[in-house]
Design a protein around this motif. Structure first.
Motif, PDB file in Angstrom:
ATOM      1  N   SER A   1       0.832  -1.197   0.000  1.00  0.00           N
ATOM      2  CA  SER A   1       0.000   0.000   0.000  1.00  0.00           C
ATOM      3  C   SER A   1       0.874   1.258   0.000  1.00  0.00           C
ATOM      4  O   SER A   1       1.746   1.416   0.867  1.00  0.00           O
ATOM      5  CB  SER A   1      -0.912   0.008   1.223  1.00  0.00           C
ATOM      6  OG  SER A   1      -1.517   1.279   1.386  1.00  0.00           O
ATOM      7  N   LYS A   2       0.621   2.137  -0.956  1.00  0.00           N
ATOM      8  CA  LYS A   2       1.420   3.366  -1.015  1.00  0.00           C
ATOM      9  C   LYS A   2       1.112   4.273   0.165  1.00  0.00           C
ATOM     10  O   LYS A   2       1.982   5.017   0.633  1.00  0.00           O
ATOM     11  CB  LYS A   2       1.191   4.095  -2.341  1.00  0.00           C
ATOM     12  CG  LYS A   2      -0.176   4.655  -2.584  1.00  0.00           C
ATOM     13  CD  LYS A   2      -0.169   5.434  -3.904  1.00  0.00           C
ATOM     14  CE  LYS A   2      -1.499   6.114  -4.177  1.00  0.00           C
ATOM     15  NZ  LYS A   2      -2.573   5.151  -4.447  1.00  0.00           N
ATOM     16  N   ASN A   3      -0.139   4.222   0.671  1.00  0.00           N
ATOM     17  CA  ASN A   3      -0.492   5.041   1.838  1.00  0.00           C
ATOM     18  C   ASN A   3       0.269   4.580   3.088  1.00  0.00           C
ATOM     19  O   ASN A   3       0.764   5.395   3.873  1.00  0.00           O
ATOM     20  CB  ASN A   3      -1.994   4.979   2.087  1.00  0.00           C
ATOM     21  CG  ASN A   3      -2.782   5.666   0.981  1.00  0.00           C
ATOM     22  OD1 ASN A   3      -2.291   6.610   0.360  1.00  0.00           O
ATOM     23  ND2 ASN A   3      -3.982   5.200   0.729  1.00  0.00           N
ATOM     24  N   TYR A   4       0.339   3.248   3.247  1.00  0.00           N
ATOM     25  CA  TYR A   4       1.085   2.683   4.386  1.00  0.00           C
ATOM     26  C   TYR A   4       2.558   3.073   4.299  1.00  0.00           C
ATOM     27  O   TYR A   4       3.170   3.530   5.265  1.00  0.00           O
ATOM     28  CB  TYR A   4       0.924   1.162   4.398  1.00  0.00           C
ATOM     29  CG  TYR A   4       1.814   0.459   5.401  1.00  0.00           C
ATOM     30  CD1 TYR A   4       1.412   0.327   6.733  1.00  0.00           C
ATOM     31  CD2 TYR A   4       3.044  -0.058   5.026  1.00  0.00           C
ATOM     32  CE1 TYR A   4       2.224  -0.317   7.658  1.00  0.00           C
ATOM     33  CE2 TYR A   4       3.868  -0.688   5.939  1.00  0.00           C
ATOM     34  CZ  TYR A   4       3.448  -0.825   7.256  1.00  0.00           C
ATOM     35  OH  TYR A   4       4.263  -1.440   8.176  1.00  0.00           O
ATOM     36  N   LEU A   5       3.145   2.907   3.112  1.00  0.00           N
ATOM     37  CA  LEU A   5       4.555   3.225   2.903  1.00  0.00           C
ATOM     38  C   LEU A   5       4.817   4.711   3.115  1.00  0.00           C
ATOM     39  O   LEU A   5       5.829   5.096   3.721  1.00  0.00           O
ATOM     40  CB  LEU A   5       4.975   2.795   1.496  1.00  0.00           C
ATOM     41  CG  LEU A   5       6.458   2.968   1.139  1.00  0.00           C
ATOM     42  CD1 LEU A   5       7.339   2.158   2.081  1.00  0.00           C
ATOM     43  CD2 LEU A   5       6.700   2.560  -0.311  1.00  0.00           C
ATOM     44  N   TYR A   6       3.898   5.530   2.638  1.00  0.00           N
ATOM     45  CA  TYR A   6       4.051   6.979   2.775  1.00  0.00           C
ATOM     46  C   TYR A   6       4.115   7.387   4.248  1.00  0.00           C
ATOM     47  O   TYR A   6       4.977   8.183   4.654  1.00  0.00           O
ATOM     48  CB  TYR A   6       2.894   7.678   2.078  1.00  0.00           C
ATOM     49  CG  TYR A   6       3.008   9.182   2.034  1.00  0.00           C
ATOM     50  CD1 TYR A   6       3.841   9.802   1.115  1.00  0.00           C
ATOM     51  CD2 TYR A   6       2.267   9.989   2.903  1.00  0.00           C
ATOM     52  CE1 TYR A   6       3.965  11.182   1.059  1.00  0.00           C
ATOM     53  CE2 TYR A   6       2.381  11.365   2.875  1.00  0.00           C
ATOM     54  CZ  TYR A   6       3.219  11.960   1.941  1.00  0.00           C
ATOM     55  OH  TYR A   6       3.327  13.315   1.911  1.00  0.00           O
ATOM     56  N   GLN A   7       3.212   6.819   5.055  1.00  0.00           N
ATOM     57  CA  GLN A   7       3.190   7.142   6.469  1.00  0.00           C
ATOM     58  C   GLN A   7       4.486   6.696   7.165  1.00  0.00           C
ATOM     59  O   GLN A   7       5.040   7.413   8.001  1.00  0.00           O
ATOM     60  CB  GLN A   7       1.981   6.473   7.154  1.00  0.00           C
ATOM     61  CG  GLN A   7       0.639   7.041   6.719  1.00  0.00           C
ATOM     62  CD  GLN A   7       0.521   8.545   6.992  1.00  0.00           C
ATOM     63  OE1 GLN A   7       0.951   9.037   8.038  1.00  0.00           O
ATOM     64  NE2 GLN A   7      -0.077   9.260   6.050  1.00  0.00           N
ATOM     65  N   LYS A   8       4.975   5.510   6.778  1.00  0.00           N
ATOM     66  CA  LYS A   8       6.225   5.000   7.368  1.00  0.00           C
ATOM     67  C   LYS A   8       7.406   5.886   6.997  1.00  0.00           C
ATOM     68  O   LYS A   8       8.273   6.197   7.842  1.00  0.00           O
ATOM     69  CB  LYS A   8       6.487   3.567   6.884  1.00  0.00           C
ATOM     70  CG  LYS A   8       5.556   2.529   7.489  1.00  0.00           C
ATOM     71  CD  LYS A   8       5.906   2.309   8.955  1.00  0.00           C
ATOM     72  CE  LYS A   8       5.110   1.170   9.556  1.00  0.00           C
ATOM     73  NZ  LYS A   8       5.409   0.982  10.994  1.00  0.00           N
ATOM     74  N   MET A   9       7.456   6.341   5.745  1.00  0.00           N
ATOM     75  CA  MET A   9       8.574   7.147   5.289  1.00  0.00           C
ATOM     76  C   MET A   9       8.541   8.564   5.866  1.00  0.00           C
ATOM     77  O   MET A   9       9.588   9.151   6.144  1.00  0.00           O
ATOM     78  CB  MET A   9       8.589   7.220   3.752  1.00  0.00           C
ATOM     79  CG  MET A   9       8.899   5.884   3.076  1.00  0.00           C
ATOM     80  SD  MET A   9      10.466   5.171   3.611  1.00  0.00           S
ATOM     81  CE  MET A   9       9.897   3.856   4.699  1.00  0.00           C
ATOM     82  N   ILE A  10       7.353   9.090   6.070  1.00  0.00           N
ATOM     83  CA  ILE A  10       7.234  10.410   6.708  1.00  0.00           C
ATOM     84  C   ILE A  10       7.808  10.354   8.118  1.00  0.00           C
ATOM     85  O   ILE A  10       8.541  11.252   8.559  1.00  0.00           O
ATOM     86  CB  ILE A  10       5.744  10.866   6.752  1.00  0.00           C
ATOM     87  CG1 ILE A  10       5.298  11.316   5.363  1.00  0.00           C
ATOM     88  CG2 ILE A  10       5.556  11.996   7.755  1.00  0.00           C
ATOM     89  CD1 ILE A  10       3.871  11.805   5.313  1.00  0.00           C
ATOM     90  N   GLN A  11       7.476   9.267   8.842  1.00  0.00           N
ATOM     91  CA  GLN A  11       7.976   9.106  10.201  1.00  0.00           C
ATOM     92  C   GLN A  11       9.488   9.030  10.212  1.00  0.00           C
ATOM     93  O   GLN A  11      10.162   9.586  11.093  1.00  0.00           O
ATOM     94  CB  GLN A  11       7.375   7.831  10.820  1.00  0.00           C
ATOM     95  CG  GLN A  11       5.888   7.937  11.057  1.00  0.00           C
ATOM     96  CD  GLN A  11       5.289   6.600  11.526  1.00  0.00           C
ATOM     97  OE1 GLN A  11       6.000   5.671  11.845  1.00  0.00           O
ATOM     98  NE2 GLN A  11       3.953   6.547  11.535  1.00  0.00           N
ATOM     99  N   LYS A  12      10.076   8.345   9.239  1.00  0.00           N
ATOM    100  CA  LYS A  12      11.525   8.179   9.182  1.00  0.00           C
ATOM    101  C   LYS A  12      12.240   9.479   8.812  1.00  0.00           C
ATOM    102  O   LYS A  12      13.382   9.711   9.205  1.00  0.00           O
ATOM    103  CB  LYS A  12      11.898   7.079   8.178  1.00  0.00           C
ATOM    104  CG  LYS A  12      11.593   5.673   8.683  1.00  0.00           C
ATOM    105  CD  LYS A  12      12.061   4.638   7.689  1.00  0.00           C
ATOM    106  CE  LYS A  12      11.863   3.219   8.221  1.00  0.00           C
ATOM    107  NZ  LYS A  12      12.682   2.974   9.440  1.00  0.00           N
ATOM    108  N   GLU A  13      11.558  10.334   8.013  1.00  0.00           N
ATOM    109  CA  GLU A  13      12.186  11.554   7.546  1.00  0.00           C
ATOM    110  C   GLU A  13      12.015  12.732   8.523  1.00  0.00           C
ATOM    111  O   GLU A  13      12.564  13.807   8.324  1.00  0.00           O
ATOM    112  CB  GLU A  13      11.661  11.944   6.168  1.00  0.00           C
ATOM    113  CG  GLU A  13      12.069  10.968   5.080  1.00  0.00           C
ATOM    114  CD  GLU A  13      11.946  11.538   3.688  1.00  0.00           C
ATOM    115  OE1 GLU A  13      11.480  12.700   3.565  1.00  0.00           O
ATOM    116  OE2 GLU A  13      12.300  10.849   2.723  1.00  0.00           O
ATOM    117  N   LYS A  14      11.202  12.519   9.570  1.00  0.00           N
ATOM    118  CA  LYS A  14      11.005  13.589  10.552  1.00  0.00           C
ATOM    119  C   LYS A  14      12.271  13.796  11.382  1.00  0.00           C
ATOM    120  O   LYS A  14      12.962  12.877  11.717  1.00  0.00           O
ATOM    121  CB  LYS A  14       9.823  13.236  11.465  1.00  0.00           C
ATOM    122  CG  LYS A  14       8.463  13.473  10.790  1.00  0.00           C
ATOM    123  CD  LYS A  14       7.338  13.169  11.742  1.00  0.00           C
ATOM    124  CE  LYS A  14       5.978  13.440  11.111  1.00  0.00           C
ATOM    125  NZ  LYS A  14       4.862  13.138  12.025  1.00  0.00           N
TER     126      LYS A  14
END
Length: 285
Positions: A272-285
């Motif tokens: 899921s791109k939505n799932y991946l997006y949320q995970k990557m946002i957390q990592k880039e914070k």
């Protein structure tokens, strides 16, 4: 069948007819076609072939997409006088991609009894033999003939989880499969059902990119009436991202935006791109 005679309004019968093999007609359908006062047909010549095969003589009136509005009013007046009418299409169950809905809508308005008969439907027949999960599905009818509209529709269905059913012309099938590959997924499982119930019937399923190759090998594989069945989107449930996924994302992120890197990574690993997006946002914070 009870004698079709009413004191007030008549009855509109919705009568499915064979989609190929004439033996698929039901006894009930034949009895109604024989005894109604009038048959409203999408194509008189085509319907006459069916009637003649079963030695049925009856009155036919043309109702197609060009005269549907005018003819619906005419048929309503006949029904009001007690006439019983059968509605038939070229083949299959009437009103599914065929004229007739205006007449039926008017029957509801004027409280005229409508009796639908069960019978052949190429979309459902093909779905039953597809091998694709069919407890939830959506029928999309004919895809748009214009490439942009077709691609826009397919893209909007990219994450549709239900099995999808489309009709397509033999003249556009190759382009449509290419569009499915580009807009949905080249690995998505699809089935091509051709000439259902007819002599040259064929049903073949594989992933989209292999389907294109298979069709291109022999033009006879896409002659006739075609139904495309596309497997629905399957969401991958994952609790963590593997190193392989992370490394791919990091590599893409070096030259692409977050959104674009997420999109490409999700397509590669079918997550899921939505799932991946949320995970990557957390990592880039």
């Amino acid at each position: 069948m009870k004698k079709m005679n009413q004191i007030n309004n008549g009855i509109l019968y919705i009568v499915p007819t064979p989609i190929g093999n004439l033996l698929d007609i039901t006894h009930r359908a034949l009895e109604i076609l024989k005894n109604v006062n009038l048959i409203a047909a999408e194509n008189i010549r085509h319907t006459n072939i069916l009637l003649q095969n079963f030695n049925i003589k009856n009155n036919l009136i043309l109702m197609n997409k060009d005269n549907e509005k005018k003819q619906s009013n005419n048929l309503i007046e006949k029904l009001k006088t007690g006439k019983n009418i059968a509605l038939v299409s070229n083949a299959g169950t009437p009103v599914i991609n065929d004229p007739g809905h205006l007449l039926i809508k008017k029957c509801h308005f004027f409280n005229i009894n409508i009796i639908p008969l069960p019978g052949p439907c190429s979309a459902i027949t093909a779905l039953s033999a597809s091998g694709i999960t069919n407890n939830r599905f959506c029928y999309e009818g004919f895809l748009p003939s214009k490439k942009k509209k077709r691609c826009d529709l397919l893209l909007s269905l990219k994450e549709e989880t239900r099995t999808m059913i489309f009709y397509e012309s033999k003249y556009r099938i190759l382009e449509t499969i290419k569009d499915i590959i580009e807009q949905i997924d080249k690995y998505r499982h699809i089935v091509i059902a051709r000439e259902i119930t007819k002599k040259w019937e064929s049903i073949y399923g594989t992933q989209a990119n292999l389907m294109l190759n298979w069709l291109q090998e022999d033009k006879n594989r896409y002659k006739g009436e075609i139904i495309i069945i596309v497997e629905g989107f399957k969401k991958t449930k994952i609790d963590h991202l593997s190193n392989e996924i992370l490394n791919t994302f990091i590599l893409l992120r070096q030259s692409l935006s977050l959104k674009k890197a997420v999109l490409i990574t999700s397509q590669i690993y079918k997550i899921s791109k939505n799932y991946l997006y949320q995970k990557m946002i957390q990592k880039e914070k």
